[in-house]
Motif scaffolding. Sequence first.
Motif, PDB file in Angstrom:
ATOM      1  N   ALA A 186       6.437 -15.459  -1.137  1.00 55.65           N
ATOM      2  CA  ALA A 186       6.954 -16.794  -0.803  1.00 55.65           C
ATOM      3  C   ALA A 186       7.505 -17.471  -2.061  1.00 55.65           C
ATOM      4  O   ALA A 186       7.170 -17.070  -3.181  1.00 55.65           O
ATOM      5  N   PRO A 187       8.341 -18.498  -1.910  1.00 62.18           N
ATOM      6  CA  PRO A 187       8.817 -19.236  -3.077  1.00 62.18           C
ATOM      7  C   PRO A 187       7.651 -19.853  -3.837  1.00 62.18           C
ATOM      8  O   PRO A 187       6.652 -20.194  -3.222  1.00 62.18           O
ATOM      9  N   PRO A 188       7.691 -19.994  -5.118  1.00 66.80           N
ATOM     10  CA  PRO A 188       8.849 -19.756  -5.961  1.00 66.80           C
ATOM     11  C   PRO A 188       9.021 -18.307  -6.407  1.00 66.80           C
ATOM     12  O   PRO A 188      10.040 -17.956  -6.974  1.00 66.80           O
ATOM     13  N   TRP A 189       8.040 -17.456  -6.151  1.00 66.69           N
ATOM     14  CA  TRP A 189       8.143 -16.056  -6.574  1.00 66.69           C
ATOM     15  C   TRP A 189       9.219 -15.314  -5.778  1.00 66.69           C
ATOM     16  O   TRP A 189      10.044 -14.630  -6.341  1.00 66.69           O
ATOM     17  N   SER A 190       9.121 -15.366  -4.449  1.00 64.91           N
ATOM     18  CA  SER A 190      10.085 -14.708  -3.547  1.00 64.91           C
ATOM     19  C   SER A 190      10.263 -13.224  -3.837  1.00 64.91           C
ATOM     20  O   SER A 190      11.372 -12.698  -3.818  1.00 64.91           O
ATOM     21  N   LEU A 191       9.144 -12.528  -4.088  1.00 69.06           N
ATOM     22  CA  LEU A 191       9.212 -11.087  -4.345  1.00 69.06           C
ATOM     23  C   LEU A 191       9.251 -10.330  -3.017  1.00 69.06           C
ATOM     24  O   LEU A 191       8.682 -10.783  -2.025  1.00 69.06           O
ATOM     25  N   PRO A 192       9.916  -9.181  -2.981  1.00 69.03           N
ATOM     26  CA  PRO A 192       9.947  -8.396  -1.743  1.00 69.03           C
ATOM     27  C   PRO A 192       8.529  -7.993  -1.335  1.00 69.03           C
ATOM     28  O   PRO A 192       7.753  -7.531  -2.180  1.00 69.03           O
ATOM     29  N   PRO A 193       8.165  -8.157  -0.079  1.00 71.56           N
ATOM     30  CA  PRO A 193       6.803  -7.835   0.356  1.00 71.56           C
ATOM     31  C   PRO A 193       6.539  -6.328   0.457  1.00 71.56           C
ATOM     32  O   PRO A 193       5.389  -5.920   0.535  1.00 71.56           O
ATOM     33  N   THR A 194       7.587  -5.537   0.488  1.00 67.22           N
ATOM     34  CA  THR A 194       7.414  -4.085   0.512  1.00 67.22           C
ATOM     35  C   THR A 194       8.032  -3.509  -0.752  1.00 67.22           C
ATOM     36  O   THR A 194       8.806  -4.173  -1.439  1.00 67.22           O
ATOM     37  N   SER A 195       7.672  -2.287  -1.056  1.00 67.38           N
ATOM     38  CA  SER A 195       8.130  -1.588  -2.247  1.00 67.38           C
ATOM     39  C   SER A 195       7.359  -2.065  -3.475  1.00 67.38           C
ATOM     40  O   SER A 195       6.287  -2.646  -3.353  1.00 67.38           O
ATOM     41  N   SER A 196       7.930  -1.798  -4.638  1.00 69.33           N
ATOM     42  CA  SER A 196       7.297  -2.142  -5.908  1.00 69.33           C
ATOM     43  C   SER A 196       8.241  -3.032  -6.699  1.00 69.33           C
ATOM     44  O   SER A 196       9.426  -2.743  -6.811  1.00 69.33           O
ATOM     45  N   THR A 197       7.711  -4.118  -7.226  1.00 63.02           N
ATOM     46  CA  THR A 197       8.478  -4.992  -8.101  1.00 63.02           C
ATOM     47  C   THR A 197       7.730  -5.069  -9.423  1.00 63.02           C
ATOM     48  O   THR A 197       6.512  -5.234  -9.447  1.00 63.02           O
ATOM     49  N   VAL A 198       8.471  -4.936 -10.509  1.00 62.67           N
ATOM     50  CA  VAL A 198       7.895  -4.990 -11.849  1.00 62.67           C
ATOM     51  C   VAL A 198       8.529  -6.168 -12.574  1.00 62.67           C
ATOM     52  O   VAL A 198       9.755  -6.301 -12.597  1.00 62.67           O
ATOM     53  N   LEU A 199       7.680  -7.021 -13.130  1.00 66.11           N
ATOM     54  CA  LEU A 199       8.160  -8.192 -13.862  1.00 66.11           C
ATOM     55  C   LEU A 199       7.555  -8.203 -15.253  1.00 66.11           C
ATOM     56  O   LEU A 199       6.418  -7.755 -15.439  1.00 66.11           O
ATOM     57  N   VAL A 200       8.305  -8.748 -16.192  1.00 72.70           N
ATOM     58  CA  VAL A 200       7.767  -9.059 -17.510  1.00 72.70           C
ATOM     59  C   VAL A 200       7.755 -10.573 -17.606  1.00 72.70           C
ATOM     60  O   VAL A 200       8.769 -11.230 -17.335  1.00 72.70           O
ATOM     61  N   LEU A 201       6.591 -11.108 -17.955  1.00 74.38           N
ATOM     62  CA  LEU A 201       6.436 -12.549 -18.127  1.00 74.38           C
ATOM     63  C   LEU A 201       6.105 -12.846 -19.586  1.00 74.38           C
ATOM     64  O   LEU A 201       5.406 -12.064 -20.248  1.00 74.38           O
ATOM     65  N   SER A 202       6.606 -13.965 -20.049  1.00 70.70           N
ATOM     66  CA  SER A 202       6.277 -14.412 -21.400  1.00 70.70           C
ATOM     67  C   SER A 202       4.816 -14.847 -21.437  1.00 70.70           C
ATOM     68  O   SER A 202       4.172 -14.988 -20.391  1.00 70.70           O
ATOM     69  N   LYS A 223       0.809  -1.226   0.000  1.00 68.67           N
ATOM     70  CA  LYS A 223       0.000   0.000   0.000  1.00 68.67           C
ATOM     71  C   LYS A 223       0.836   1.268   0.000  1.00 68.67           C
ATOM     72  O   LYS A 223       0.404   2.305  -0.489  1.00 68.67           O
ATOM     73  N   ASP A 224       2.060   1.202   0.498  1.00 68.70           N
ATOM     74  CA  ASP A 224       2.901   2.392   0.565  1.00 68.70           C
ATOM     75  C   ASP A 224       3.694   2.643  -0.712  1.00 68.70           C
ATOM     76  O   ASP A 224       4.364   3.676  -0.823  1.00 68.70           O
ATOM     77  N   SER A 225       3.648   1.720  -1.666  1.00 63.69           N
ATOM     78  CA  SER A 225       4.465   1.881  -2.872  1.00 63.69           C
ATOM     79  C   SER A 225       3.666   1.860  -4.165  1.00 63.69           C
ATOM     80  O   SER A 225       4.250   1.807  -5.241  1.00 63.69           O
ATOM     81  N   ASN A 226       2.346   1.940  -4.073  1.00 59.14           N
ATOM     82  CA  ASN A 226       1.538   1.801  -5.289  1.00 59.14           C
ATOM     83  C   ASN A 226       1.699   2.974  -6.258  1.00 59.14           C
ATOM     84  O   ASN A 226       1.317   2.872  -7.406  1.00 59.14           O
ATOM     85  N   GLN A 227       2.297   4.078  -5.822  1.00 57.53           N
ATOM     86  CA  GLN A 227       2.553   5.210  -6.718  1.00 57.53           C
ATOM     87  C   GLN A 227       4.013   5.273  -7.169  1.00 57.53           C
ATOM     88  O   GLN A 227       4.365   6.095  -8.013  1.00 57.53           O
ATOM     89  N   LEU A 228       4.861   4.422  -6.607  1.00 56.91           N
ATOM     90  CA  LEU A 228       6.300   4.460  -6.871  1.00 56.91           C
ATOM     91  C   LEU A 228       6.628   4.328  -8.359  1.00 56.91           C
ATOM     92  O   LEU A 228       7.533   5.000  -8.866  1.00 56.91           O
ATOM     93  N   ASN A 229       5.915   3.490  -9.055  1.00 56.56           N
ATOM     94  CA  ASN A 229       6.153   3.296 -10.487  1.00 56.56           C
ATOM     95  C   ASN A 229       4.972   3.749 -11.336  1.00 56.56           C
ATOM     96  O   ASN A 229       4.709   3.183 -12.401  1.00 56.56           O
ATOM     97  N   GLN A 230       4.300   4.786 -10.876  1.00 55.84           N
ATOM     98  CA  GLN A 230       3.188   5.327 -11.669  1.00 55.84           C
ATOM     99  C   GLN A 230       3.672   5.790 -13.036  1.00 55.84           C
ATOM    100  O   GLN A 230       2.967   5.654 -14.031  1.00 55.84           O
ATOM    101  N   HIS A 231       4.899   6.323 -13.105  1.00 56.88           N
ATOM    102  CA  HIS A 231       5.449   6.756 -14.394  1.00 56.88           C
ATOM    103  C   HIS A 231       5.574   5.574 -15.369  1.00 56.88           C
ATOM    104  O   HIS A 231       5.396   5.740 -16.575  1.00 56.88           O
ATOM    105  N   VAL A 232       5.833   4.393 -14.851  1.00 56.15           N
ATOM    106  CA  VAL A 232       5.919   3.194 -15.690  1.00 56.15           C
ATOM    107  C   VAL A 232       4.524   2.827 -16.195  1.00 56.15           C
ATOM    108  O   VAL A 232       4.333   2.536 -17.381  1.00 56.15           O
TER     109      VAL A 232
END
Length: 149
Positions: A101-117, A30-39
């Motif tokens: 959690a695995p297998p994703w293991s993404l950070p629970p805070t901040s913003s993570t951006v992924l591209v998936l096929s 909730k604290d990072s939903n604007q972090l990558n608004q430019h993206v």
Amino acid sequence: MDAIVETSSGSTAHLAALWKRPTVLFYEDKDSNQLNQHVKDALFKKGRDQGLLDAVSVVAVANVAAFNWFPARNFVLAAVRDVEKKANVPVYLDFQGSLAAPPWSLPPTSSTVLVLSAEGQVVWTAKGRLSDAQLTQLFEVLEGQLSSR
């Protein structure tokens, strides 16, 4: 890869069901939903300008594991419904912390951006606020995914 998330209406959804075309996935608290608004804005603009809005999926997943209790859960659902109405984009809710959690293991805070096929394989990832260089990389990877289809 797959994870079970929820919709704002309370039903469950498998992320793997969304892997029908190249996908940009945002995983944010909730604290990072604007972090990558430019993206998000750049993706929409490029998609609209190049007629690619239907060629790429954009999936938003909110990490709301900290709010998986009554009555906080109901407040989250109401807030997300409001966001969905304004943005006209579904927001999936990760109440279980599945993507942290695995297998994703993404950070629970901040913003993570992924591209998936289109097959759901992670082909690019970035954490935190994306720089201009990372935004350029994201578009290059997406173009590669579109040209390989």
